[in-house]
Design a protein around this motif. Structure first.
Motif, PDB file in Angstrom:
ATOM      1  N   ARG A  37       0.881  -1.164   0.000  1.00  0.00           N
ATOM      2  CA  ARG A  37       0.000   0.000   0.000  1.00  0.00           C
ATOM      3  C   ARG A  37       0.912   1.205   0.000  1.00  0.00           C
ATOM      4  O   ARG A  37       1.665   1.423   0.939  1.00  0.00           O
ATOM      5  CB  ARG A  37      -0.943  -0.016   1.210  1.00  0.00           C
ATOM      6  CG  ARG A  37      -2.144  -0.913   1.006  1.00  0.00           C
ATOM      7  CD  ARG A  37      -3.231  -0.681   2.047  1.00  0.00           C
ATOM      8  NE  ARG A  37      -4.430  -1.423   1.710  1.00  0.00           N
ATOM      9  CZ  ARG A  37      -5.414  -0.980   0.931  1.00  0.00           C
ATOM     10  NH1 ARG A  37      -5.323   0.234   0.400  1.00  0.00           N
ATOM     11  NH2 ARG A  37      -6.472  -1.707   0.667  1.00  0.00           N
ATOM     12  N   ARG A  82      -3.208  -0.160  -3.100  1.00  0.00           N
ATOM     13  CA  ARG A  82      -2.638  -1.509  -3.107  1.00  0.00           C
ATOM     14  C   ARG A  82      -2.247  -1.883  -4.536  1.00  0.00           C
ATOM     15  O   ARG A  82      -3.086  -1.874  -5.441  1.00  0.00           O
ATOM     16  CB  ARG A  82      -3.657  -2.511  -2.567  1.00  0.00           C
ATOM     17  CG  ARG A  82      -3.141  -3.943  -2.388  1.00  0.00           C
ATOM     18  CD  ARG A  82      -4.271  -4.831  -1.887  1.00  0.00           C
ATOM     19  NE  ARG A  82      -3.871  -6.175  -1.555  1.00  0.00           N
ATOM     20  CZ  ARG A  82      -3.766  -7.186  -2.433  1.00  0.00           C
ATOM     21  NH1 ARG A  82      -4.043  -6.970  -3.720  1.00  0.00           N
ATOM     22  NH2 ARG A  82      -3.409  -8.398  -2.034  1.00  0.00           N
ATOM     23  N   GLY A  98      -3.741  -9.023  10.199  1.00  0.00           N
ATOM     24  CA  GLY A  98      -4.475  -9.719   9.143  1.00  0.00           C
ATOM     25  C   GLY A  98      -5.449  -8.812   8.423  1.00  0.00           C
ATOM     26  O   GLY A  98      -6.118  -9.241   7.474  1.00  0.00           O
ATOM     27  N   LYS A 146      -7.082  -5.846   6.064  1.00  0.00           N
ATOM     28  CA  LYS A 146      -6.832  -5.526   4.652  1.00  0.00           C
ATOM     29  C   LYS A 146      -6.420  -4.072   4.452  1.00  0.00           C
ATOM     30  O   LYS A 146      -5.894  -3.703   3.407  1.00  0.00           O
ATOM     31  CB  LYS A 146      -8.080  -5.832   3.807  1.00  0.00           C
ATOM     32  CG  LYS A 146      -8.678  -7.217   4.071  1.00  0.00           C
ATOM     33  CD  LYS A 146      -7.635  -8.336   3.970  1.00  0.00           C
ATOM     34  CE  LYS A 146      -8.191  -9.681   4.396  1.00  0.00           C
ATOM     35  NZ  LYS A 146      -8.300  -9.857   5.849  1.00  0.00           N
ATOM     36  N   THR A 147      -6.695  -3.248   5.463  1.00  0.00           N
ATOM     37  CA  THR A 147      -6.253  -1.859   5.452  1.00  0.00           C
ATOM     38  C   THR A 147      -5.648  -1.551   6.824  1.00  0.00           C
ATOM     39  O   THR A 147      -5.740  -2.360   7.749  1.00  0.00           O
ATOM     40  CB  THR A 147      -7.423  -0.879   5.191  1.00  0.00           C
ATOM     41  OG1 THR A 147      -8.385  -1.000   6.247  1.00  0.00           O
ATOM     42  CG2 THR A 147      -8.088  -1.179   3.850  1.00  0.00           C
ATOM     43  N   ALA A 157      -5.894  -3.969  12.491  1.00  0.00           N
ATOM     44  CA  ALA A 157      -4.445  -4.041  12.296  1.00  0.00           C
ATOM     45  C   ALA A 157      -3.712  -3.549  13.536  1.00  0.00           C
ATOM     46  O   ALA A 157      -2.704  -4.132  13.967  1.00  0.00           O
ATOM     47  CB  ALA A 157      -4.035  -3.215  11.077  1.00  0.00           C
ATOM     48  N   ASN A 207       0.796  -6.474   7.028  1.00  0.00           N
ATOM     49  CA  ASN A 207      -0.663  -6.479   7.093  1.00  0.00           C
ATOM     50  C   ASN A 207      -1.188  -7.498   6.094  1.00  0.00           C
ATOM     51  O   ASN A 207      -0.433  -8.046   5.284  1.00  0.00           O
ATOM     52  CB  ASN A 207      -1.237  -5.088   6.800  1.00  0.00           C
ATOM     53  CG  ASN A 207      -2.463  -4.778   7.646  1.00  0.00           C
ATOM     54  OD1 ASN A 207      -2.864  -5.555   8.518  1.00  0.00           O
ATOM     55  ND2 ASN A 207      -3.082  -3.628   7.413  1.00  0.00           N
ATOM     56  N   GLU A 208      -2.484  -7.788   6.171  1.00  0.00           N
ATOM     57  CA  GLU A 208      -3.137  -8.728   5.248  1.00  0.00           C
ATOM     58  C   GLU A 208      -2.414 -10.072   5.261  1.00  0.00           C
ATOM     59  O   GLU A 208      -2.153 -10.674   4.233  1.00  0.00           O
ATOM     60  CB  GLU A 208      -3.176  -8.140   3.833  1.00  0.00           C
ATOM     61  CG  GLU A 208      -4.163  -8.807   2.885  1.00  0.00           C
ATOM     62  CD  GLU A 208      -4.007  -8.319   1.448  1.00  0.00           C
ATOM     63  OE1 GLU A 208      -4.408  -9.078   0.550  1.00  0.00           O
ATOM     64  OE2 GLU A 208      -3.488  -7.204   1.226  1.00  0.00           O
ATOM     65  N   HIS A 245       0.645  -7.725   1.994  1.00  0.00           N
ATOM     66  CA  HIS A 245       1.120  -6.400   1.588  1.00  0.00           C
ATOM     67  C   HIS A 245       1.887  -5.739   2.724  1.00  0.00           C
ATOM     68  O   HIS A 245       1.693  -6.056   3.898  1.00  0.00           O
ATOM     69  CB  HIS A 245      -0.028  -5.501   1.092  1.00  0.00           C
ATOM     70  CG  HIS A 245      -0.849  -4.844   2.152  1.00  0.00           C
ATOM     71  ND1 HIS A 245      -2.151  -5.232   2.443  1.00  0.00           N
ATOM     72  CD2 HIS A 245      -0.584  -3.813   3.002  1.00  0.00           C
ATOM     73  CE1 HIS A 245      -2.644  -4.474   3.406  1.00  0.00           C
ATOM     74  NE2 HIS A 245      -1.717  -3.594   3.771  1.00  0.00           N
ATOM     75  N   SER A 301       2.445  -1.975   4.160  1.00  0.00           N
ATOM     76  CA  SER A 301       1.793  -0.676   4.110  1.00  0.00           C
ATOM     77  C   SER A 301       2.782   0.416   4.494  1.00  0.00           C
ATOM     78  O   SER A 301       3.421   0.346   5.550  1.00  0.00           O
ATOM     79  CB  SER A 301       0.610  -0.668   5.086  1.00  0.00           C
ATOM     80  OG  SER A 301       0.217   0.638   5.422  1.00  0.00           O
TER      81      SER A 301
END
Length: 516
Positions: free
Chosen positions: A133, A139, A348, A350-351, A356, A382-383, A387, A389
């Protein structure tokens, strides 16, 4: 010599047009922990885990899918049956006893050398993200330029002790040659210690050659300069790729993280204690093998911990069981007298959202209280690692700085001066203008740069800026003010020549990568 895509060699400070760096980016020393550790197991339970792990090694065995490793184990006296190696507990104990409990990491800037092991810890950024990100919170697939930006941020963030290696995967370069550019970027953009790619035995050897150009081959014989990582195929398998990479590092006396890859409930029993017994057996088998390759070579008890959702099969971060396993693994590593690695600030989500943050904070506190030495994935994850960030990267680094301050423990050096302030101020007064406060306000209480603690009215008046936007603004500011740490021109040219030669020799076709 032509490696034009890497960029021109540095011509000195006078050639830079950017504004000189005024921010203090001095790296924090290695953390020396002074808080009591969380140790939930008593001596009998430690012995129970040890005994169970040794029984697994003796009775079940571990698969080493590598002809050289099997020959090495036969010579060492192990019971080798096909690819399965059965290890006598006394052989394992004898081998792991030769692993150094502590050593010093040497950086190309000696001011960034790091004592390591025992009560010292270091924070290392995340690696391996196939997406990022970016500075616009978009992303997308990363590039070499994105990787360079993360290495620059790693250099500038005081709580990070390493530039790691492929923080993100640079998709604009062939996979088969990528390790060369990744290693060069780690070296070029930061003068901290770094990690080396272990994506194949030959890639690991290339990294060792680049380290020899930077530090000198003779220096590496007695000094740790670069860290490798080998992941196990849980349950109870080590493969040819990882074992060949292990040998490349251990033969050159460089530390490797021996890391079973745990998905609790999927590739381990669905229970904390037996999962740790299996993980412990896997880690010990690889640690012992480093000493078969070279007695006395530094090695680090590693792992990657995740639990699996029984609803979806997806890996989860920040769960209570992961914390419990970290506490237990810390106890086992100390029982064997070896340094150990854990993973940090895992998310885990997504943002970069509340999930997070909660997951990352849960993990950070657990690994500090567990006494981990090599605290990897400390920024950006993250995720589930898909990804890295930019926003989370800089906030995670600030979280590490806060964790660092907590783990340093209580300061007593100004206790008497503080008590005198109580006498001076007396009932009903305030301390804001007292000399003790004026002398100590900068260090007395950690003041986060990226968290907003103003009133809601002031926050609204300043634009109601939330954490992601603040973090991205901060990252942009850091990158604009970055100054490259000087790399000796002769060493730089030698590295670039090596890269150019190896890129001529290595086929660029991605399909051929596994041959190299």
């Amino acid at each position: 010599m032509t490696v034009a895509a890497i960029g021109p060699a540095r011509r000195g400070r006078g050639a830079r047009k950017a504004q000189r760096q005024t921010r203090d980016i001095t790296m924090l020393p290695a953390l020396r922990r002074r808080l009591p550790l969380v140790e939930p197991m008593d001596a009998g339970q430690i012995a129970r885990i040890d005994g169970a792990s040794m029984a697994i090694l003796e009775d079940v065995g571990v698969v080493f899918r590598d002809a050289i490793a099997l020959q090495d184990w036969r010579r060492a006296g192990a019971d080798v049956r096909g690819e399965r190696v059965h290890l006598d507990r006394w052989l394992v104990r004898e081998l792991i006893a030769t692993i150094p409990a502590s050593f010093t990491y040497h950086a190309r800037n000696p001011a960034n050398n790091l004592p390591f092991g025992n009560d010292h810890s270091i924070f290392v950024p995340m690696t391996g993200a196939p997406f990022l990100r970016d500075l616009n919170d978009v992303r997308r697939n990363p590039t070499l330029a994105d990787l360079a930006d993360f290495h620059k941020l790693s250099h500038m963030l005081p709580s990070l002790h390493s530039s790691a290696h492929h923080i993100v995967e640079p998709y604009d370069h062939p996979i088969s040659q990528r390790h060369l550019r990744i290693t060069y970027s780690s070296i070029k953009h930061s003068d901290k210690t770094f990690m080396g790619m272990t994506t194949s035995p030959k890639n690991a050897e290339d990294v060792m050659e680049m380290c020899a150009l930077l530090f000198g081959a003779e220096f590496m014989e007695t000094h740790a300069v670069c860290t490798g990582n080998i992941n196990g195929n849980s349950p109870l398998v080590w493969d040819e790729t990882m074992l060949g990479a292990l040998r490349a590092f251990s033969r050159r006396n460089q530390p490797v993280l021996c890391s079973p890859f745990v998905l609790g409930g999927a590739n381990t029993p669905a229970s904390v204690a037996p999962a740790v017994a299996q993980l412990n057996a896997e880690a010990l088998s690889a640690l012992a093998y480093t000493q078969v390759v070279r007695r006395g070579a530094p090695a680090i008890y590693g792992h990657y911990l995740s639990t699996v959702s029984m609803k979806s099969g997806a890996p989860m971060a920040g769960t209570p069981e992961i914390s419990l396993m970290n506490f237990m693994i810390g106890q086992m590593a100390r029982f064997y007298g070896v340094p150990w690695r854990s993973s940090n600030t895992l998310g885990g989500a997504k943002t970069f959202d509340a999930q997070a943050g909660y997951e990352s904070a849960m993990t950070l506190n657990a690994v500090l209280m567990a006494g981990a030495n090599y605290i990897w994935h400390s920024a950006g994850w993250n995720e589930a690692g898909m990804h890295c960030s930019m926003a989370k990267f800089v906030v995670d680094a600030e979280m590490c700085a806060m964790g660092y301050r907590m783990a340093e423990g209580i300061r007593w050096d100004d206790f008497e001066e503080g008590l005198q302030a109580v006498r001076d101020v007396g009932p009903g007064g305030h301390y804001l203008g007292h000399p003790h406060t004026l002398e100590n306000f900068q260090r007395a209480f950690f003041m986060p740069e990226l968290f907003d603690n103003n009133s809601i009215e002031q926050w609204q008046a300043e634009g109601s800026v939330e954490i992601t936007e603040r973090a991205l603004t901060h990252a942009r500011t850091l990158l604009r003010s970055y100054e490259e740490p000087g790399l000796d021109p002769a060493v730089d040219e030698a590295l670039r020549d090596f890269i150019a030669r190896r890129e001529r020799e290595i086929p660029a076709a991605d399909a051929l990568n596994q041959e190299y």
